[in-house]
Design a protein around this motif. Structure first.
Motif, PDB file in Angstrom:
ATOM      1  N   UNK A   6      -2.317  -2.655 -36.347  1.00  0.00           N
ATOM      2  CA  UNK A   6      -1.910  -1.427 -35.658  1.00  0.00           C
ATOM      3  C   UNK A   6      -1.980  -1.648 -34.156  1.00  0.00           C
ATOM      4  N   UNK A   7      -3.077  -2.262 -33.709  1.00  0.00           N
ATOM      5  CA  UNK A   7      -3.211  -2.529 -32.275  1.00  0.00           C
ATOM      6  C   UNK A   7      -2.108  -3.473 -31.800  1.00  0.00           C
ATOM      7  N   UNK A   8      -1.789  -4.486 -32.587  1.00  0.00           N
ATOM      8  CA  UNK A   8      -0.719  -5.415 -32.217  1.00  0.00           C
ATOM      9  C   UNK A   8       0.628  -4.696 -32.143  1.00  0.00           C
ATOM     10  N   UNK A   9       0.867  -3.833 -33.100  1.00  0.00           N
ATOM     11  CA  UNK A   9       2.133  -3.078 -33.080  1.00  0.00           C
ATOM     12  C   UNK A   9       2.201  -2.140 -31.885  1.00  0.00           C
ATOM     13  N   UNK A  10       1.061  -1.529 -31.553  1.00  0.00           N
ATOM     14  CA  UNK A  10       1.023  -0.641 -30.381  1.00  0.00           C
ATOM     15  C   UNK A  10       1.293  -1.451 -29.119  1.00  0.00           C
ATOM     16  N   UNK A  11       0.642  -2.620 -28.999  1.00  0.00           N
ATOM     17  CA  UNK A  11       0.856  -3.476 -27.831  1.00  0.00           C
ATOM     18  C   UNK A  11       2.317  -3.925 -27.746  1.00  0.00           C
ATOM     19  N   UNK A  12       2.880  -4.285 -28.877  1.00  0.00           N
ATOM     20  CA  UNK A  12       4.291  -4.710 -28.909  1.00  0.00           C
ATOM     21  C   UNK A  12       5.193  -3.557 -28.503  1.00  0.00           C
ATOM     22  N   UNK A  13       4.903  -2.362 -28.978  1.00  0.00           N
ATOM     23  CA  UNK A  13       5.689  -1.183 -28.620  1.00  0.00           C
ATOM     24  C   UNK A  13       5.572  -0.900 -27.123  1.00  0.00           C
ATOM     25  N   UNK A  14       4.364  -1.068 -26.588  1.00  0.00           N
ATOM     26  CA  UNK A  14       4.169  -0.862 -25.154  1.00  0.00           C
ATOM     27  C   UNK A  14       4.945  -1.914 -24.349  1.00  0.00           C
ATOM     28  N   UNK A  15       4.947  -3.174 -24.796  1.00  0.00           N
ATOM     29  CA  UNK A  15       5.710  -4.220 -24.111  1.00  0.00           C
ATOM     30  C   UNK A  15       7.210  -3.890 -24.143  1.00  0.00           C
ATOM     31  N   UNK A  16       7.660  -3.464 -25.308  1.00  0.00           N
ATOM     32  CA  UNK A  16       9.076  -3.097 -25.427  1.00  0.00           C
ATOM     33  C   UNK A  16       9.404  -1.916 -24.517  1.00  0.00           C
ATOM     34  N   UNK A  17       8.511  -0.940 -24.463  1.00  0.00           N
ATOM     35  CA  UNK A  17       8.717   0.223 -23.591  1.00  0.00           C
ATOM     36  C   UNK A  17       8.740  -0.220 -22.128  1.00  0.00           C
ATOM     37  N   UNK A  18       7.814  -1.117 -21.749  1.00  0.00           N
ATOM     38  CA  UNK A  18       7.795  -1.639 -20.375  1.00  0.00           C
ATOM     39  C   UNK A  18       9.095  -2.371 -20.052  1.00  0.00           C
ATOM     40  N   UNK A  19       9.593  -3.157 -21.022  1.00  0.00           N
ATOM     41  CA  UNK A  19      10.851  -3.873 -20.808  1.00  0.00           C
ATOM     42  C   UNK A  19      12.019  -2.909 -20.650  1.00  0.00           C
ATOM     43  N   UNK A  20      12.008  -1.867 -21.486  1.00  0.00           N
ATOM     44  CA  UNK A  20      13.069  -0.855 -21.393  1.00  0.00           C
ATOM     45  C   UNK A  20      13.027  -0.173 -20.030  1.00  0.00           C
ATOM     46  N   UNK A  21      11.823   0.176 -19.577  1.00  0.00           N
ATOM     47  CA  UNK A  21      11.666   0.829 -18.265  1.00  0.00           C
ATOM     48  C   UNK A  21      12.116  -0.122 -17.156  1.00  0.00           C
ATOM     49  N   UNK A  22      11.716  -1.395 -17.249  1.00  0.00           N
ATOM     50  CA  UNK A  22      12.102  -2.388 -16.242  1.00  0.00           C
ATOM     51  C   UNK A  22      13.611  -2.576 -16.227  1.00  0.00           C
ATOM     52  N   UNK A  23      14.217  -2.669 -17.411  1.00  0.00           N
ATOM     53  CA  UNK A  23      15.679  -2.790 -17.490  1.00  0.00           C
ATOM     54  C   UNK A  23      16.357  -1.571 -16.866  1.00  0.00           C
ATOM     55  N   UNK A  24      15.808  -0.409 -17.156  1.00  0.00           N
ATOM     56  CA  UNK A  24      16.380   0.824 -16.596  1.00  0.00           C
ATOM     57  C   UNK A  24      16.293   0.811 -15.078  1.00  0.00           C
ATOM     58  N   UNK A  25      15.155   0.358 -14.527  1.00  0.00           N
ATOM     59  CA  UNK A  25      15.013   0.268 -13.067  1.00  0.00           C
ATOM     60  C   UNK A  25      16.018  -0.724 -12.483  1.00  0.00           C
ATOM     61  N   UNK A  26      16.167  -1.860 -13.142  1.00  0.00           N
ATOM     62  CA  UNK A  26      17.116  -2.869 -12.663  1.00  0.00           C
ATOM     63  C   UNK A  26      18.544  -2.337 -12.704  1.00  0.00           C
ATOM     64  N   UNK A  27      18.884  -1.663 -13.802  1.00  0.00           N
ATOM     65  CA  UNK A  27      20.225  -1.090 -13.920  1.00  0.00           C
ATOM     66  C   UNK A  27      20.446  -0.019 -12.854  1.00  0.00           C
ATOM     67  N   UNK A  28      19.396   0.778 -12.622  1.00  0.00           N
ATOM     68  CA  UNK A  28      19.480   1.819 -11.594  1.00  0.00           C
ATOM     69  C   UNK A  28      19.725   1.191 -10.234  1.00  0.00           C
ATOM     70  N   UNK A  29      18.978   0.154  -9.883  1.00  0.00           N
ATOM     71  CA  UNK A  29      19.146  -0.528  -8.600  1.00  0.00           C
ATOM     72  C   UNK A  29      20.531  -1.154  -8.489  1.00  0.00           C
ATOM     73  N   UNK A  30      21.002  -1.735  -9.604  1.00  0.00           N
ATOM     74  CA  UNK A  30      22.342  -2.339  -9.602  1.00  0.00           C
ATOM     75  C   UNK A  30      23.407  -1.272  -9.366  1.00  0.00           C
ATOM     76  N   UNK A  31      23.278  -0.118 -10.021  1.00  0.00           N
ATOM     77  CA  UNK A  31      24.252   0.965  -9.828  1.00  0.00           C
ATOM     78  C   UNK A  31      24.184   1.504  -8.403  1.00  0.00           C
ATOM     79  N   UNK A  32      22.987   1.618  -7.867  1.00  0.00           N
ATOM     80  CA  UNK A  32      22.841   2.078  -6.480  1.00  0.00           C
ATOM     81  C   UNK A  32      23.526   1.096  -5.531  1.00  0.00           C
TER      82      UNK A  32
END
Length: 110
Positions: A6-32
């Motif tokens: 469960x802890x591993x899955x939570x950590x993996x989900x958090x990593x995926x969420x961080x990647x999604x947030x980072x991708x969103x920031x990068x896409x936002x900067x690219x669009x700007x």
């Protein structure tokens, strides 16, 4: 499910969420950045169009001024010719008048 899983899955989900947030920031900067580039292109195009419009208006104004200048010169030439013609037509009369004045002055002295 075991706790470590469960802890591993939570950590993996958090990593995926961080990647999604980072991708969103990068896409936002690219669009700007794209928007800034496009805005600069639009501004440059507007400046170029303004320069062309200014140039066309200046050319038109110069043409109008030149046409008016030519008209004024033609009118002045016509006036000069009329005055010259008038003066020429009165030359004999003026010469006769001057001769009469001179004759009268000579006669008055004798």
């Amino acid at each position: 499910m075991a706790r470590p899983e469960v802890l591993d899955r939570i950590k993996e989900a958090e990593r995926e969420a961080d990647e999604i947030v980072e991708d969103a920031h990068e896409q936002r900067e690219a669009r700007i950045q794209e928007a800034r580039t496009e805005a600069e292109q639009i501004r440059e195009q507007a400046r170029e169009e303004a320069r062309e419009l200014k140039s066309r208006r200046l050319d038109e104004a110069r043409e109008e001024i030149e046409a008016e200048r030519e008209e004024i010169i033609a009118e002045g030439e016509a006036d000069r010719q009329a005055l010259e013609s008038h003066a020429e037509s009165q030359r004999n009369e003026v010469v006769g008048y001057a001769v009469n004045l001179f004759t009268e002055a000579v006669d008055a002295q004798t």
